[in-house]
Design a protein around this motif. Sequence first.
Motif, short mmCIF file in Angstrom:
data_model
loop_
_atom_site.label_atom_id
_atom_site.label_comp_id
_atom_site.label_asym_id
_atom_site.label_seq_id
_atom_site.Cartn_x
_atom_site.Cartn_y
_atom_site.Cartn_z
N GLY A 1 -20.86 30.40 83.15
CA GLY A 1 -21.08 31.12 81.82
C GLY A 1 -19.90 30.71 80.84
O GLY A 1 -20.52 30.10 79.39
N ARG A 2 -19.35 31.39 81.13
CA ARG A 2 -17.70 31.26 79.52
C ARG A 2 -17.28 30.09 79.34
O ARG A 2 -17.56 29.36 78.57
N VAL A 3 -17.56 28.87 80.77
CA VAL A 3 -17.34 27.56 80.52
C VAL A 3 -18.02 27.30 79.76
O VAL A 3 -17.69 26.57 78.32
N LEU A 4 -19.11 27.63 79.91
CA LEU A 4 -20.00 26.51 78.94
C LEU A 4 -20.37 27.26 77.17
O LEU A 4 -20.39 26.19 76.67
N ARG A 5 -20.14 28.16 77.20
CA ARG A 5 -20.07 29.35 75.99
C ARG A 5 -19.35 28.82 75.67
O ARG A 5 -19.10 27.99 74.03
N ALA A 6 -17.28 28.66 76.12
CA ALA A 6 -16.40 27.94 75.29
C ALA A 6 -16.18 26.82 74.84
O ALA A 6 -15.77 26.62 74.20
N TYR A 7 -17.62 25.77 75.21
CA TYR A 7 -17.26 24.50 75.22
C TYR A 7 -18.63 24.00 73.52
O TYR A 7 -18.46 23.28 73.10
N THR A 8 -19.11 25.24 73.95
CA THR A 8 -20.14 25.13 72.78
C THR A 8 -20.46 25.88 71.27
O THR A 8 -21.27 25.66 70.78
N ALA A 9 -19.20 26.84 71.47
CA ALA A 9 -19.24 28.14 70.55
C ALA A 9 -17.91 27.95 70.36
O ALA A 9 -16.76 28.87 70.57
N PRO A 10 -17.19 26.82 69.55
CA PRO A 10 -16.32 27.11 69.29
C PRO A 10 -15.15 28.27 68.73
O PRO A 10 -14.52 28.43 68.97
N ALA B 1 -17.16 9.87 76.04
CA ALA B 1 -17.70 10.43 74.61
C ALA B 1 -17.32 11.74 74.29
O ALA B 1 -17.38 11.83 72.51
N GLY B 2 -16.95 12.22 74.99
CA GLY B 2 -16.34 13.93 74.23
C GLY B 2 -17.70 14.85 74.13
O GLY B 2 -17.12 15.97 73.89
N ARG B 3 -18.35 14.39 74.52
CA ARG B 3 -19.65 15.66 74.86
C ARG B 3 -19.51 16.64 76.53
O ARG B 3 -19.27 15.84 76.99
N LEU B 4 -19.86 17.77 76.16
CA LEU B 4 -19.96 18.25 77.21
C LEU B 4 -21.74 18.06 78.30
O LEU B 4 -22.50 17.89 77.28
N ARG B 5 -21.08 17.96 78.97
CA ARG B 5 -22.90 17.32 80.35
C ARG B 5 -23.10 18.82 80.47
O ARG B 5 -24.29 18.84 81.28
N GLY B 6 -22.25 20.24 81.18
CA GLY B 6 -22.03 20.42 82.08
C GLY B 6 -20.87 21.52 82.52
O GLY B 6 -20.00 21.40 82.09
N ALA B 7 -21.08 22.19 83.57
CA ALA B 7 -19.84 22.47 84.22
C ALA B 7 -20.16 22.49 86.03
O ALA B 7 -21.30 23.31 86.20
N LEU B 8 -19.54 22.83 86.45
CA LEU B 8 -19.39 22.70 87.60
C LEU B 8 -18.26 23.90 88.43
O LEU B 8 -17.64 24.30 87.48
N SER B 9 -19.43 24.28 88.89
CA SER B 9 -18.41 25.91 89.92
C SER B 9 -18.35 25.76 91.23
O SER B 9 -19.39 25.48 91.85
N VAL B 10 -17.65 26.59 91.53
CA VAL B 10 -17.41 26.49 92.99
C VAL B 10 -17.71 28.05 93.74
O VAL B 10 -16.97 29.36 92.42
N SER B 11 -18.41 28.67 93.93
CA SER B 11 -18.75 30.47 93.63
C SER B 11 -18.38 30.96 95.26
O SER B 11 -18.91 30.12 96.69
N ALA C 1 -15.85 32.76 91.87
CA ALA C 1 -16.62 32.42 91.12
C ALA C 1 -14.94 30.95 90.47
O ALA C 1 -14.44 32.25 89.46
N ALA C 2 -15.11 30.18 90.16
CA ALA C 2 -13.90 29.57 89.16
C ALA C 2 -15.43 28.20 89.02
O ALA C 2 -16.20 27.46 89.60
N SER C 3 -14.96 28.04 87.99
CA SER C 3 -15.93 26.51 87.01
C SER C 3 -15.01 25.66 86.17
O SER C 3 -14.02 26.22 85.37
N VAL C 4 -15.10 24.42 85.63
CA VAL C 4 -14.65 23.20 84.77
C VAL C 4 -15.65 22.20 84.19
O VAL C 4 -16.82 22.60 84.61
N PRO C 5 -15.65 22.08 83.19
CA PRO C 5 -16.74 21.82 82.07
C PRO C 5 -16.07 20.18 82.65
O PRO C 5 -15.21 19.82 82.86
N VAL C 6 -17.61 19.39 82.50
CA VAL C 6 -18.22 18.21 82.84
C VAL C 6 -18.26 17.59 81.45
O VAL C 6 -19.08 17.94 80.63
N ILE C 7 -17.12 17.07 80.89
CA ILE C 7 -17.19 16.61 79.58
C ILE C 7 -16.61 14.42 79.74
O ILE C 7 -16.18 13.66 80.56
N ASP C 8 -18.41 14.01 79.30
CA ASP C 8 -18.06 12.82 79.39
C ASP C 8 -17.26 11.70 78.68
O ASP C 8 -16.58 12.32 77.79
#
Length: 228
Positions: A141-150, A185-195, A176-183
């Motif tokens: 959740g925090r990763v997605l927010r970080a990359y969509t709410a500058p 073209a520089g667009r955020l596509r989602g976040a991977l998470s290991v929990s 949990a740990a999470s990283v962004p998935v960025i294509d």
Amino acid sequence: MTRDGAESVERALNILRAFSETRREMSLTEISQSTGLYKSTVLRLTASLEACGFLQRGEDKLYRLGPELWRLGAIYRRGLDLGEFIRPVLRRLVDTTQESVSFYVRDGDERICLYRQNSPRAVRHHLEEGERLPLDRGAAGRVLRAYTAPKWPLGAQIREDGFYISLGERDADVAAASVPVIDNAGRLRGALSVSGLRSRFDTKAQHLAIEAMKMEAARLADHLPASD
């Protein structure tokens, strides 16, 4: 369709295939040389392709791919199931970490668990695909927010680190740990998470999960179809 008709279709397709990233425009002669077709045949087929929007001929007499191909390509991309790219990644991460792995996307003020592979361990963090969770708690959740709410104050540090670790934020027993998935073209596509359970998600486990996810996210960037 007659054999002559089928041959005409194949020849027209070969003309389209002759274009490439390094050969975006060609003259009638160049198309003829590239396909091995007579100029008269190329002229007839390119006229049909141009009429249908598959080719364009500029004032410089050069042929370029037309907008109809873009339209069909957009339909093709929308029809792709991202799961065919994501699910193998989740399985590999589960094999590496032995913990549960998810792929989340943002939807308004929530995140959705789009794809999930649960840990093979008897005691694990269990979650179902399709579940909605908050953005303000939990690693993904925090990763997605970080990359969509500058302008989010905490976002800058997460973007600089390229990951986020949560310890009991949403559930006291879960980490949990999470990283962004960025294509590409520089667009955020989602976040991977290991929990997994907080009791076994020590520094070593965190480092393993983050490094494995970053590697898989980079691999995904090269394979995910472009989004509109």
